[in-house]
Design a protein around this motif. Structure first.
Motif, mmCIF file in Angstrom:
data_model
loop_
_atom_site.group_PDB
_atom_site.id
_atom_site.type_symbol
_atom_site.label_atom_id
_atom_site.label_comp_id
_atom_site.label_asym_id
_atom_site.label_seq_id
_atom_site.Cartn_x
_atom_site.Cartn_y
_atom_site.Cartn_z
ATOM 1 N N ARG A 102 0.849 -1.183 0.000
ATOM 2 C CA ARG A 102 0.000 0.000 0.000
ATOM 3 C C ARG A 102 0.887 1.236 0.000
ATOM 4 N N ILE A 103 0.315 2.372 -0.334
ATOM 5 C CA ILE A 103 1.089 3.604 -0.390
ATOM 6 C C ILE A 103 1.687 3.935 0.968
ATOM 7 N N THR A 104 0.982 3.631 2.031
ATOM 8 C CA THR A 104 1.522 3.859 3.376
ATOM 9 C C THR A 104 2.838 3.121 3.572
ATOM 10 N N GLU A 105 2.929 1.900 3.088
ATOM 11 C CA GLU A 105 4.160 1.126 3.219
ATOM 12 C C GLU A 105 5.271 1.705 2.346
ATOM 13 N N MET A 106 4.904 2.208 1.168
ATOM 14 C CA MET A 106 5.900 2.832 0.295
ATOM 15 C C MET A 106 6.523 4.050 0.969
ATOM 16 N N ILE A 110 10.590 4.480 1.480
ATOM 17 C CA ILE A 110 11.358 5.598 0.938
ATOM 18 C C ILE A 110 12.087 6.328 2.055
ATOM 19 N N ALA A 111 11.395 6.598 3.145
ATOM 20 C CA ALA A 111 12.033 7.290 4.268
ATOM 21 C C ALA A 111 13.228 6.501 4.785
ATOM 22 N N ALA A 112 13.097 5.191 4.887
ATOM 23 C CA ALA A 112 14.195 4.361 5.378
ATOM 24 C C ALA A 112 15.391 4.425 4.438
ATOM 25 N N ASP A 113 15.149 4.423 3.131
ATOM 26 C CA ASP A 113 16.241 4.519 2.165
ATOM 27 C C ASP A 113 16.955 5.861 2.270
ATOM 28 N N ILE A 114 16.204 6.929 2.447
ATOM 29 C CA ILE A 114 16.820 8.243 2.598
ATOM 30 C C ILE A 114 17.691 8.290 3.843
ATOM 31 N N VAL A 115 17.212 7.723 4.925
ATOM 32 C CA VAL A 115 18.001 7.690 6.161
ATOM 33 C C VAL A 115 19.306 6.925 5.938
ATOM 34 N N ARG A 116 19.225 5.781 5.259
ATOM 35 C CA ARG A 116 20.440 4.994 5.003
ATOM 36 C C ARG A 116 21.436 5.771 4.143
ATOM 37 N N ALA A 117 20.930 6.417 3.097
ATOM 38 C CA ALA A 117 21.825 7.176 2.226
ATOM 39 C C ALA A 117 22.409 8.384 2.956
ATOM 40 N N ALA A 118 21.633 8.997 3.828
ATOM 41 C CA ALA A 118 22.109 10.160 4.579
ATOM 42 C C ALA A 118 23.200 9.790 5.563
ATOM 43 N N GLU A 119 23.269 8.521 5.941
ATOM 44 C CA GLU A 119 24.363 8.065 6.798
ATOM 45 C C GLU A 119 25.665 7.903 6.020
ATOM 46 N N CYS A 142 6.341 16.061 5.305
ATOM 47 C CA CYS A 142 5.181 16.302 6.163
ATOM 48 C C CYS A 142 5.616 16.203 7.621
ATOM 49 N N ASN A 143 5.031 17.045 8.437
ATOM 50 C CA ASN A 143 5.479 17.185 9.833
ATOM 51 C C ASN A 143 4.799 16.155 10.725
ATOM 52 N N ASP A 144 5.032 14.882 10.395
ATOM 53 C CA ASP A 144 4.417 13.811 11.165
ATOM 54 C C ASP A 144 5.423 12.735 11.545
ATOM 55 N N GLY A 145 6.714 13.076 11.445
ATOM 56 C CA GLY A 145 7.749 12.124 11.827
ATOM 57 C C GLY A 145 8.136 11.146 10.736
ATOM 58 N N THR A 146 7.669 11.370 9.514
ATOM 59 C CA THR A 146 8.030 10.464 8.415
ATOM 60 C C THR A 146 9.546 10.357 8.293
ATOM 61 N N LEU A 147 10.224 11.487 8.264
ATOM 62 C CA LEU A 147 11.680 11.512 8.358
ATOM 63 C C LEU A 147 12.065 11.878 9.785
ATOM 64 N N PRO A 148 13.086 11.247 10.351
ATOM 65 C CA PRO A 148 13.560 11.651 11.683
ATOM 66 C C PRO A 148 13.982 13.118 11.666
#
Length: 269
Positions: A102-106, A110-119, A142-148
């Motif tokens: 579902r889009i929620t899982e996507m 995506i957020a997890a991949d960005i976090v990994r690349a940002a490391e 979006c200001n809901d904690g999607t990205l740390p």
């Protein structure tokens, strides 16, 4: 002039209104393969990370489209050319497609991949994506904690290209037999219905020759988020349609790439 959608499938059908539309995906795949041959990416599970020669200016993220149902990073590699030539690393995150996810899982993937690349890559983070990928790019801020918070603090710009920002109309299309968007998910995953982080400049970018619904979807994000206090600017790219509006990503000096890679203006480097 009154505007009313009477055929929801046609309203969101791009290929039917673009000459030689069927030629674009194979052309993208061929050009992407040639680019990867010249610039082999670093593999991150299913995602690709392109690293420039020399010092790295920051991390640009391009999230692919396909109505959350089609494609993978291998079709889009050549669109790294502009940011890569400007000295930025470029991440093409992969995500599980509908109906398997579902889009929620996507959003989470995506957020997890960005976090990994940002490391791996220091500096500012510039987010963009096309169509469904534009939706996911906007969803990241979006200001809901999607990205740390520590990752979001590095985001210097967000440029959703031809983005789908309100998912509710998609529930009226035949695509929803695959996407399975319901009212709860539409509310939870529509950037236009959520609050953005206020300190990230947002530029919804859309072709002037696109379907009216795509122009409207970009406009409402700019208008609603501006009304909530975010810095936004809608750019309607004259003459560009849904499939060629992203060509500017290949040119480091294009207005699109310059806007994406805008200076961080005091944000964390």
């Amino acid at each position: 002039m009154f505007y009313k959608v009477t055929d929801w499938d046609d309203a969101y059908a791009n290929g039917a209104h673009i000459p030689d539309a069927a030629q674009y995906p194979p052309r993208w795949q061929e050009q992407a393969a040639a680019f990867r041959s010249a610039h082999p990416p670093r593999q991150m599970d299913r995602s690709d990370l392109f690293l420039p020669d020399g010092d790295v200016a920051g991390l640009a993220v391009f999230i692919h489209g396909g109505y959350w149902m089609k494609f993978d990073p291998s079709f889009w590699s050549h669109f790294a050319a502009g940011p890569l030539a400007a000295g930025w690393a470029v991440l093409f995150p992969a995500y599980t497609l509908a109906p398997r996810a579902r889009i929620t899982e996507m959003t989470v993937e995506i957020a997890a991949d960005i976090v990994r690349a940002a490391e791996i890559v220091d500096g500012p983070i510039a987010l963009t994506g096309h169509s469904a990928g534009g939706h996911l790019a906007a969803r990241m801020i979006c200001n809901d904690g999607t990205l740390p918070d520590e990752i979001a603090a590095r985001v210097s710009s967000c440029v959703p290209i031809s983005a789908l920002t309100d998912l509710r109309p998609l529930m009226r299309t035949g695509m929803n037999d695959t996407l399975n968007i319901d009212a709860e998910e539409a509310q939870r995953e529509s950037p236009a219905l959520l609050c953005p982080r206020m300190d990230i400049p947002v530029t919804p970018w859309v072709g002037g020759a696109e379907r009216p619904e795509f122009i409207r979807q970009s406009r409402i994000l700019a208008d609603i988020w501006a009304g909530l206090g975010a810095e936004t600017e809608l750019v309607i790219d004259p003459g560009r349609h849904h499939f060629d509006v992203i060509e500017a990503m290949r040119d480091r000096n294009s207005p699109l790439v310059r806007r994406l890679l805008r200076p961080a203006r005091g944000r964390q480097a």
